[in-house]
Design an enzyme around this catalytic site. Structure first.
Site, mmCIF file in Angstrom:
data_model
loop_
_atom_site.group_PDB
_atom_site.id
_atom_site.type_symbol
_atom_site.label_atom_id
_atom_site.label_comp_id
_atom_site.label_asym_id
_atom_site.label_seq_id
_atom_site.Cartn_x
_atom_site.Cartn_y
_atom_site.Cartn_z
ATOM 1 N N GLU A 44 3.402 32.846 51.209
ATOM 2 C CA GLU A 44 3.899 34.215 51.077
ATOM 3 C C GLU A 44 3.307 34.889 49.835
ATOM 4 O O GLU A 44 3.229 34.285 48.767
ATOM 5 C CB GLU A 44 5.426 34.182 50.984
ATOM 6 C CG GLU A 44 6.104 35.537 51.061
ATOM 7 C CD GLU A 44 7.621 35.423 51.149
ATOM 8 O OE1 GLU A 44 8.283 36.435 51.445
ATOM 9 O OE2 GLU A 44 8.146 34.312 50.932
ATOM 10 N N CYS A 174 9.192 33.310 55.742
ATOM 11 C CA CYS A 174 10.120 32.608 54.858
ATOM 12 C C CYS A 174 11.589 32.771 55.264
ATOM 13 O O CYS A 174 12.092 32.063 56.117
ATOM 14 C CB CYS A 174 9.900 33.062 53.417
ATOM 15 S SG CYS A 174 10.646 31.928 52.191
ATOM 16 N N GLY A 362 19.296 10.160 22.214
ATOM 17 C CA GLY A 362 20.239 10.275 23.331
ATOM 18 C C GLY A 362 19.507 10.417 24.649
ATOM 19 O O GLY A 362 18.283 10.552 24.708
#
Length: 715
Positions: A44, A174, A362
């Site tokens: 597209e 789409c 972390g």
């Protein structure tokens, strides 16, 4: 004899890169022709790139699109092949999202999009108008410079189909596949046998299955050949378009392209037989519906898709695909691949020299670092396949001359050139987090630095004391909540300042030019809860994990431990998440979930109910009473819901400055594109909370589970 058809071209286009987009389109057409294809379909808005956003409102964008189309029409690459090209077109002063069908230097038809994507990340109605005259065609008058190329003054514009000598082709764009009344149904009943779908569909964790099922369903009852093309890559925004071009025949996938790739051009081909469509449609009920179907205007072209010659029967057998095995990535693989490809596109197109990450020890900054390492692995794999575009980009990013013979064949070695990490410790940091950061950097090969920033923190604290005559203290030292929070925020914000200093100067330290992009490491759950300091080290240039949950990140790290041969990652999995912004004592160690008052698993549930299920406080409470009723009492559930909405509301303002993040999750709280909500709330929700309390008090307590069972169920 079968018909050799090229579906889809997955192209890595870049918004407003008209020159680069043109070359990739022409390359895809050349590849299609080399494989004997007679039909080529692209993604597209491939001429402009899908993500132009408000640039679609500029006349320049449409003008340059026509100029690019003129180059395509002039090229000999489009001789004897039917091409479906995407671009914006202004028709009668209205902007449409269109497909332009061309053949042998002529424009056959311009088909505007009829149903727009206008939710979540998509705002097509802001730029384009849907074509509402179904089955109607008008004359579109072409620009003079197009007339000079094609000799045409006008062409058909509207909802029509293209009829070749041997079949009929219909266009679907789409979102039109996702709507309840999809155009392919009525086109198929009127005899259209081949459907093309040109898409700009982005990656989301666990989303591909839905797309594949819709493509299969489109021709399962109807019969037909469905050609799906999609953009692949980052074209300039938060989205990664995940390719996966496909060909389906009568409800079965017969060809599939890659979902994640560093390739700029990928073409998928398959040989299909129109007789299979015709025999599949020989059903009485379908024939009765088709006999009464309304007619589409047919644009005829004197060209047959069939009739291609094959070198041998063996060649034909190699091309026809009967039992294609669909490929789905696990969510852990998607996290490893999608953000890594997005980071590579962003790095090579921003023309910077690498990435910088503050490693805290972390799991969040660890996940970000491992995703960068995954990017380096993909680059090394592409280099081993002799992908010259990747090798050329890698040399430039690494600061090497074009004539260098360097090939980034080792992921750790390349990682050392482009990835920089730093542990920024304070007196509140532990030896465990410092050690994990160092071990991870050594394992992936990043250029690592380690520092203590206590002198800087102390200087700011002393400055405040000098000006006000009072010195703030942490809570464990007798300070108030306000003092405690302010002292935590000093550390967090100073890390951001130091990160940008190091990102700008580390290449200079290493004798190179340019700077680095700073990566953020705040996950989607922390952002949703607002458990981050505004303008702290979560503030960065881009964030590859900003829309990924803590739960999924932990699963990704567990996967990467084995897949990437990084045993050090096991240490991160077993560590308690902590910000390390408060002093550690014999009786107190700061922990994220304790600070937040809720678990990361609970945050994922709250996030999906709030965004995906569109729940306010009261409807979220009523749903959770049924979902968690065997675990918690109604009043406990009410307290959790109220705490979440209170914290969400009072921290919502932080989302207005959230680092642009790779979009991967449906409940992302990104204020700038995806989650359009206000940032000033009546944060105690008096009406809603009173109603929750009243209902909670009237409901029976059904909770009977143990703590362990409760935790598992609530996750």
């Amino acid at each position: 004899m079968g018909h050799l058809i090229t579906v889809a071209t997955s192209l890595n286009q870049w918004a407003l890169d008209f020159e680069g987009n043109l070359e990739r389109i022409l390359q895809s057409i050349r590849i299609a022709k080399e494989r004997g294809a007679t039909l080529r379909v692209g993604p597209e808005l491939e001429i402009t790139g899908y993500g132009c956003l408000d640039h679609f409102l500029e006349g320049d964008t449409t003008l340059h699109s026509w100029e690019v189309l003129a180059k395509i029409l002039e090229s000999g690459d489009t001789d004897d092949i039917l091409c479906d090209i995407g671009m914006p077109v202004v028709h009668k002063n209205v902007i449409y999202n269109c497909r332009v069908i061309i053949y042998n230097h002529k424009i056959l038809h311009i088909r505007p999009k009829m149903w727009m994507a206008n939710n979540g990340n998509y705002r097509e109605l802001r730029y384009f108008t849907p074509w509402s005259k179904h089955r109607q065609v008008e004359d579109h008058y072409l620009p003079r410079f197009i007339h000079a190329v094609t000799g045409q003054t006008k062409v058909p514009f509207g909802d029509a189909v293209v009829s070749t000598v041997d079949t009929c082709i219909g266009v679907e764009l789409c979102e039109e596949l996702f709507t309840p009344a999809s155009p392919h149904i009525l086109m198929g009943l009127d005899g259209v046998e081949i459907f093309t779908n040109s898409s700009g569909s982005h990656h989301e964790l666990r989303k591909l299955y839905t797309r594949v099922e819709l493509i299969k369903e489109a021709t399962l009852k109807l019969g037909g050949i469905y050609l799906y093309a999609n953009q692949q890559g980052c074209d300039g925004d938060r989205l990664y378009y995940d390719g996966c071009a496909m060909i389906a025949v009568n409800g079965k996938i017969v060809a599939q392209g890659s979902q994640f790739s560093l390739n700029d051009v990928e073409v998928v081909t398959a040989t299909v037989d129109l007789e299979d469509v015709r025999s599949h449609r020989a059903i009485s009920s379908r024939s009765m519906q088709a006999a009464g179907a309304e007619r589409y205007h047919r644009i005829e072209v004197d060209f047959a898709l069939s009739g291609g010659k094959f070198d041998s029967v063996r060649d034909l057998d190699d091309i026809i695909l009967h039992d294609w095995q669909l490929r789905y990535h696990t969510p852990e693989e998607e996290i490893a691949l999608g953000p890594a490809c997005w980071l590579w596109d962003y790095l090579r197109r921003s023309r910077t020299q690498g990435y910088f990450v503050p490693l805290s020890g972390g799991i969040d900054s660890c996940a970000t670092a491992v995703i960068v390492f995954s990017m380096c692995r993909l680059v090394a794999e592409a280099a081993q396949r002799k992908d010259q575009q990747v090798i050329s980009d890698a040399r430039r990013i690494a600061g090497l001359p074009e004539d260098s013979d360097y090939v980034p064949s080792d992921a750790r070695e390349f990682c050392n050139r482009v990835f920089h990490t730093c542990y920024m410790g304070t007196e509140n940091s532990s030896t465990e987090t410092r050690g994990r950061a160092k071990e991870l950097a050594e394992a992936i090969g990043s250029y690592h630095t380690d520092l203590n920033m206590d002198t800087v923190v102390t200087a700011v604290r002393n400055l405040f004391a000098m000006v006000t005559g009072t010195k703030p203290r942490f809570r464990v030292h007798g300070g108030t909540s306000a003092e405690n929070l302010a002292l935590q925020n000093i550390q967090a914000r100073l890390r951001m300042v130091i990160a940008y200093l190091f990102a700008q100067l580390l290449p200079w330290v290493r004798g190179r030019n340019g700077g680095l992009l700073v990566l953020g490491s705040a996950n989607v759950d922390e952002s949703l809860r607002g458990y981050l300091t505004k303008y702290d080290c979560s503030s960065a240039d881009i964030n590859p994990i900003g829309a990924i949950s803590k739960t999924d990140l932990k699963k990704f790290i567990a996967y990467a431990e084995g897949a990437f041969e990084l045993p050090v990652l096991n240490h991160f999995l077993n560590a308690t998440p902590t910000a390390e912004l408060e002093p550690i004592t014999e009786t107190y160690v700061q922990a994220d979930e304790a600070d937040m008052g809720m678990t990361y698993d609970e945050l994922s549930v709250f996030g999906r109910l709030r965004k995906v299920d569109k729940c306010g406080p009261y409807s979220m409470f009523t749903k959770l009473v049924h979902q968690w009723g065997s675990v918690l009492s109604p009043t406990q559930i009410a307290d959790k819901v109220k705490l979440f909405f209170f914290e969400y509301a009072r921290n919502r303002h932080k989302m207005t400055t959230l680092t642009p993040s790779y979009h991967a999750e449906q409940y992302s709280p990104d204020d700038n594109r995806f989650d359009l909500r206000q940032f000033l709330y009546p944060s105690r929700f008096p009406w809603q909370f009173k109603k929750i309390d009243a209902v909670a008090a009237s409901l029976p307590d059904r909770s009977r589970m143990s703590a362990a069972e409760a935790k598992q169920k609530m996750a």
